[in-house]
Design a protein around this motif. Structure first.
Motif, PDB file in Angstrom:
ATOM      1  N   LEU A 124      58.301 114.891  -1.364  1.00 10.65           N
ATOM      2  CA  LEU A 124      57.966 115.113  -2.774  1.00 10.65           C
ATOM      3  C   LEU A 124      58.402 113.929  -3.624  1.00 10.65           C
ATOM      4  N   ALA A 125      59.639 113.477  -3.427  1.00  8.79           N
ATOM      5  CA  ALA A 125      60.137 112.335  -4.211  1.00  8.79           C
ATOM      6  C   ALA A 125      59.321 111.079  -3.915  1.00  8.79           C
ATOM      7  N   SER A 126      58.927 110.892  -2.668  1.00  9.81           N
ATOM      8  CA  SER A 126      58.106 109.730  -2.318  1.00  9.81           C
ATOM      9  C   SER A 126      56.754 109.791  -3.001  1.00  9.81           C
ATOM     10  N   LEU A 127      56.129 110.946  -2.964  1.00  8.51           N
ATOM     11  CA  LEU A 127      54.811 111.106  -3.585  1.00  8.51           C
ATOM     12  C   LEU A 127      54.877 110.887  -5.094  1.00  8.51           C
ATOM     13  N   VAL A 128      55.824 111.542  -5.744  1.00  9.20           N
ATOM     14  CA  VAL A 128      55.936 111.425  -7.202  1.00  9.20           C
ATOM     15  C   VAL A 128      56.287 109.994  -7.601  1.00  9.20           C
TER      16      VAL A 128
ATOM     17  N   PHE B 299      62.153 113.015 -12.548  1.00  6.76           N
ATOM     18  CA  PHE B 299      63.562 113.423 -12.548  1.00  6.76           C
ATOM     19  C   PHE B 299      63.771 114.696 -11.725  1.00  6.76           C
ATOM     20  N   PHE B 300      62.826 115.614 -11.764  1.00 10.79           N
ATOM     21  CA  PHE B 300      62.929 116.838 -10.976  1.00 10.79           C
ATOM     22  C   PHE B 300      62.880 116.523  -9.483  1.00 10.79           C
ATOM     23  N   ALA B 301      61.967 115.647  -9.070  1.00  6.46           N
ATOM     24  CA  ALA B 301      61.857 115.273  -7.658  1.00  6.46           C
ATOM     25  C   ALA B 301      63.113 114.545  -7.179  1.00  6.46           C
ATOM     26  N   VAL B 302      63.654 113.668  -8.018  1.00 12.85           N
ATOM     27  CA  VAL B 302      64.882 112.951  -7.662  1.00 12.85           C
ATOM     28  C   VAL B 302      66.054 113.931  -7.576  1.00 12.85           C
TER      29      VAL B 302
END
Length: 177
Positions: A55-59, A160-163
């Motif tokens: 998710l963090a990579s995609l975002v 910020f949510f993904a991180v």
């Protein structure tokens, strides 16, 4: 003779301790609440970390590519980023080049961190990319342009949510030493 008896007794004690330890580990492993639960929990944690990393990579990839795209577009079509009613000048082209000089390296480093699956680098670069979008939202607010405010604000919140999810999953799955 006394020395040999002591060595033999120490070896027997060490063997007995090792046998006792192996027995306790075996009993713990075969209990339903023992190894199986720990292994299942570790697998669930690692899957959570994998999902958070994806998710963090995609975002982050979307974030830095959009930011770089807008800064590159501003070089070729400055009228796309200047406020409505303003005339693009040499100064707007210069500012667009400054924006590209900052967003393109951020995108390259973020994409390299994603490719290498470097979690700590992704945490730092993702946070930086989120901060850049938050500042872009502030600029949109200053220009009284809803599109230039809402878009970057949405991306910043999502970033910020993904991180946060990645940080939380890495923190909870870290081995206890």
């Amino acid at each position: 003779m006394c020395i040999f008896a002591k060595v033999n007794r120490d070896l027997y004690t060490a063997d007995n301790d090792l046998l006792s330890l192996c027995s306790r580990l075996y009993n713990w492993w075969k209990r339903p609440e023992g190894w199986g639960v720990w292994h299942r929990d570790q697998k669930a944690k690692s899957m959570t970390t994998i999902s958070a990393m994806r998710l963090a990579s995609l975002v982050t990839a979307i974030n830095v590519l959009v930011a770089s795209g807008f800064s590159i577009a501003a070089i070729f079509r400055p009228e796309a980023v200047v406020p409505a009613g303003s005339i693009p000048t040499q100064a707007s082209l210069l500012l667009a080049m400054y924006a590209a000089a900052r967003t393109i390296p951020l995108a390259l480093f973020a994409l390299a961190a994603i490719y290498k699956r470097a979690t700590s680098a992704l945490l730092i670069l993702g946070t930086l990319a989120g901060a850049v979008q938050l500042l872009d939202a502030g600029i949109g607010l200053f220009q009284h342009d809803l599109g230039k405010f809402a878009g970057p604000l949405f991306i910043a919140v999502l970033q910020f949510f993904a991180v946060y999810l990645l940080h939380r999953s890495v923190r909870t799955s870290a081995p206890l030493l």
